[in-house]
Write an enzyme that holds these catalytic residues in place. Sequence first.
Site, short mmCIF file in Angstrom:
data_model
loop_
_atom_site.label_atom_id
_atom_site.label_comp_id
_atom_site.label_asym_id
_atom_site.label_seq_id
_atom_site.Cartn_x
_atom_site.Cartn_y
_atom_site.Cartn_z
N GLU A 182 1.05 7.60 -7.40
CA GLU A 182 -0.31 8.16 -6.79
C GLU A 182 -1.09 7.16 -7.32
O GLU A 182 -0.60 6.63 -8.16
CB GLU A 182 -0.79 9.38 -6.63
CG GLU A 182 -1.92 9.74 -6.34
CD GLU A 182 -2.20 10.97 -7.24
OE1 GLU A 182 -3.55 11.99 -5.77
OE2 GLU A 182 -1.96 11.72 -7.73
N LYS B 45 -3.57 13.99 1.29
CA LYS B 45 -3.19 14.58 -0.03
C LYS B 45 -4.44 15.64 0.94
O LYS B 45 -5.72 16.04 1.39
CB LYS B 45 -3.89 13.94 -1.01
CG LYS B 45 -3.41 15.14 -2.38
CD LYS B 45 -4.07 14.96 -3.00
CE LYS B 45 -3.90 15.36 -4.35
NZ LYS B 45 -4.20 14.55 -5.71
N CYS C 112 0.76 15.12 -6.12
CA CYS C 112 -0.03 15.63 -6.73
C CYS C 112 0.17 16.80 -6.79
O CYS C 112 0.20 17.66 -6.73
CB CYS C 112 -0.49 15.18 -7.72
SG CYS C 112 -1.21 14.78 -9.38
#
Length: 492
Positions: free
Chosen positions: A80, A179, A213
């Site tokens: 990321e 995301k 994440c």
Amino acid sequence: MLPSQPLLHAAVFALAVLQALASDTFIAAVYEHAVILPDATHEPVSPDDALALMNKNMDVLEGAIKEAAQQGAHIIVTPEDGIYGWRFTREGIYPYLEDIPDPAVNWVPCTDPTRFAPAPVQERLSCMARNNSIYVVANMGDKKPCNASDPSCPSDGRYQYNTDVVFDPEGKLVARYHKYNLFMSETQIFNYPKKPEAVTFETPFGKFGIFTCFDILFREPAVVLVSELQVDTVLFPTAWMNVLPFLTAVEFHSAWAMGMRVNFLAANTHHTNLSMTGSGIYAPDGARTYSYNMKTEDGRLLVAKLDSHPRLSPASPPAVSWSSYASSVQRFSPNDHDFEGPIFHDKFTFTELTKPEGNITVCQKDLCCHLNYKMAGKREDEVYVLGAFDGLHVVEGQYYLQICTLLKCQSTDRNTCGQPVETAQTKFEMFSLSGTFGTNYVFPEVLYSGVELAPGEFEVLNDGRLMSKTRPMKPVITVTLFGRWYEKDHLK
């Protein structure tokens, strides 16, 4: 109309080729990248300057991708923020974004770069995949224009998404994931999609899913991909800041792979000033390879073999009834000496391990944690506690936790219990930890001195006990059952 004989032969041949390509194992790679960061500026840079920085990072990533392909890797995950770093405002990141189409358009940017709006980053990533015959997973920014007809349209007339892309070995865009669970100030830069996206794609070595994440701590899309869509392998670009004792990258990501019984390919950024390090290739039975390096600022390529369908593998751990054992045993002892202390802002109930061996219990609300242990020798200069937490964590996000943990305190002062510790001297002959969990989502962690994992040295029995298999080789920092009770996340 019946197909002609040559067509039939061609179809049979194609099927045979596909079956030959389908493989029981594959070789995975992840690259921990020391990102070249942009200069801190108040004004947005020009698109040319933005691309120049991204090309510097992609030069490094391309070297890692070539090396991975030479080592036989079928897929590589990069981190990321790996292409442009961080330090952005919403306006400041705009020159770095591209419009990323839906993969349904069937596009190979490498061979058809002008089909859509200019996309030099997608073109280069596509060519890296195509030129090296490897799946390439990368994280970049997506932009989507909108207008007043959309009541959710931001005031600047566009959505901006933190986005993972996957290109197949032909260079075709096969996955795009926006995301969903943005981390803290990320919400000032990026939007989240209106609904969580559960993104999967098929390969000759199993079904793959992808998320990013902070997503790992929530049910959607992470748990949905595994529990409902039955992916074999999770791809995980991350910029993960390590938080001891439970949330270092290598510790938590390996535990998630074990708890969810999937392969997990985690590529972290490398920036020691922000405690960012820790990448790995994890199978349900433990880490195949991993790296944790707070000493240098170098990137690191990791390569390892994995089973394509880990749940079908004989090595795959059994399904676990997490509270089965703990619910059947009496409290080992009433504790007159329980005390409270914070771990990452959550108030735990602790009891000290005062003897070199024994059975102890600590409870908080509905969670009782049982520990059976034997130390190789009790040291006067180290204190260990058994801790329990059953409650809603509300700091950088809101999520309900049930945690049972054996951990070393930072010093002999009990007020330091739960503060970060990286080294220990006490070895354990054995340990067995269990808890009366109300959730089936529990992630087993064992962390040794020096922030080292212990693959192959512990197991989870199907009655929910986390046990040492052999005499632990190294001193223990923590042995933890980290439970997530997703249904309680919205309690106030």
